[in-house]
Design a protein around this motif. Structure first.
Motif, short mmCIF file in Angstrom:
data_model
loop_
_atom_site.label_atom_id
_atom_site.label_comp_id
_atom_site.label_asym_id
_atom_site.label_seq_id
_atom_site.Cartn_x
_atom_site.Cartn_y
_atom_site.Cartn_z
N PHE A 182 -23.82 -12.19 28.89
CA PHE A 182 -23.22 -12.97 28.23
C PHE A 182 -23.27 -14.16 27.78
CE2 PHE A 182 -20.40 -10.19 31.25
CZ PHE A 182 -20.13 -9.50 30.56
N LEU A 234 -17.43 -14.91 28.98
CA LEU A 234 -17.48 -15.35 27.32
C LEU A 234 -17.58 -16.78 27.43
CD1 LEU A 234 -16.93 -12.08 25.12
CD2 LEU A 234 -19.20 -13.04 25.98
N TYR A 243 -24.79 -10.17 34.83
CA TYR A 243 -24.17 -10.04 33.50
C TYR A 243 -24.31 -11.37 32.72
CZ TYR A 243 -22.70 -4.81 34.83
OH TYR A 243 -23.44 -3.95 35.43
N VAL A 245 -14.22 -9.96 30.73
CA VAL A 245 -15.62 -10.48 29.98
C VAL A 245 -15.61 -11.52 28.93
CG1 VAL A 245 -16.90 -9.48 28.31
CG2 VAL A 245 -16.47 -7.90 29.70
N ALA A 278 -19.07 -7.33 22.58
CA ALA A 278 -19.34 -7.45 23.91
C ALA A 278 -19.41 -6.96 25.38
CB ALA A 278 -18.81 -9.61 24.71
#
Length: 364
Positions: A63, A362, A59, A358, A74
């Protein structure tokens, strides 16, 4: 000779994988399970996505692009992208099965489980964002979940009703399904395009009731260990047979509707003392789904003994098992209520874990 997964499929059980990740999509392992182990669908939940996104590497590029965007947006983007890709992978199965299989399920934010209006809004948003005919939107079978289940179906969106533990709640789920179809018909929707499954959780029932039987410690209590979950699921199939032979159902079926299939969920064995195929080979019945973690699927494929239908004809015995447990002072209603609440709490915790994962990605 037919493999165990082929035999169980031939007996009317659709095998869905209870897992999804971008890594699995990218490395071909999901495609391999379709080809070699009769997998014809996928289910996801917040716990599965939390585990998938925690690996991170697959990912990372997305991201990087999403850096600076809203955290929840997101998460929404990453999970719906995975589900859309899985839907694409299963499209040929979806078409060849006339929409019965080839399904990929994605769940509404579990924090909305007690909020009917917001659940309905989120269900529609998920369906529109994934934008594939073979997606199924998972809505928990809470009391508050009944109205959005009906509303979502009425709009022509296929639904996976999840987190069902009790027979009484299951009847409410079937009612919500039929009501949704009746409203869909009034709305001019094609009922033949709407599908649904009712996800009846299995192993957690044994975990909870076995612990209470152990606390009692009597020989009678010990003799009932490992029997409650199968009895409960088999009686759910009896409910399915009864409700989908009613006059109300016959009218809907005549208009093109499909029966809402029972789906056996939480089929990984929690107690190592039990056979690792217990909740697969002992829950074989026509027109059902069994969504399996990969370890359970591997066990079934390696040494599962599939002997045909192991559900119909067991209802009297199953009822007797639950009655005996009740007579020992273990309240069925108390158990299923506790399991529902715990299930929601687990999904909430997984969602928070997902957000934290996440957020870190990020920021990096």
């Amino acid at each position: 000779m037919a493999t165990p997964t082929q035999k169980i499929s031939d007996a009317g059980v659709s095998i869905w994988l209870d897992d999804l990740s971008r890594e699995r999509l990218n490395n071909g392992s999901l495609e391999k399970l379709i080809e070699e182990k009769n997998v014809v669908g996928v289910t996801t939940n917040p716990s599965i996505f939390a585990a998938a996104l925690s690996k991170g590497e697959a990912y990372a590029a997305q991201f990087k692009e999403l850096a600076g965007t809203d955290l929840e947006e997101a998460v929404f983007a990453a999970t719906t992208d995975d589900v859309r890709a899985a839907c694409n992978l299963f499209i040929s199965i979806y078409k060849s099965s006339q929409g019965v299989d080839g399904r990929v399920s994605i769940e509404v934010d579990p924090r909305l489980a007690r909020n009917a209006d917001e659940t309905a809004v989120m269900a529609k948003k998920l369906a529109e964002t994934v934008n594939r005919d073979n997606v199924m939107i998972k809505i928990p079978a809470t009391v508050e979940g009944m109205a959005p289940i009906t509303k979502t179906l009425a709009e022509g969106i296929s639904v996976n009703v999840t987190l069902i533990f009790s027979l009484e709640r299951y009847r409410e789920v079937i009612n919500a399904y039929m009501l949704g179809l009746e409203q869909a018909l009034e709305n001019g929707k094609d009922l033949s395009k709407i599908h649904s499954v009712a996800s009846f959780f299995v192993s957690r029932v044994d975990s909870e009731i076995d612990a209470r039987l152990d606390a009692l410690g009597t020989e009678e209590a010990k003799a009932l260990k490992g029997k409650a979950a199968l009895a409960n699921a088999r009686l759910a199939y009896q409910v399915y047979e009864e409700e989908f032979s009613s006059e109300r159902w016959e009218r809907l079926e005549a208009a093109g509707a499909h029966k809402q299939r029972p789906l056996w969920a939480s089929t990984g064995v929690k107690d190592p003392a039990y056979p690792d195929t217990l909740y697969t080979t002992e829950l074989v019945a026509p027109n059902t789904v069994n969504t399996m973690p990969e370890a359970t699927l591997d066990a079934l494929a390696a040494h599962g003994e599939v002997t045909g239908d192991t559900v119909t004809g067991t209802y009297e015995e199953s009822e007797e098992i639950l009655n005996k447990i009740e007579q020992l002072g273990i309240s069925y209603n108390e158990v299923v209520e506790k399991l529902e609440n715990e299930g929601l709490e687990k999904f909430d915790a997984s969602w928070e874990e997902l957000l934290a994962t996440v957020r870190t990605a990020l920021e990096a």
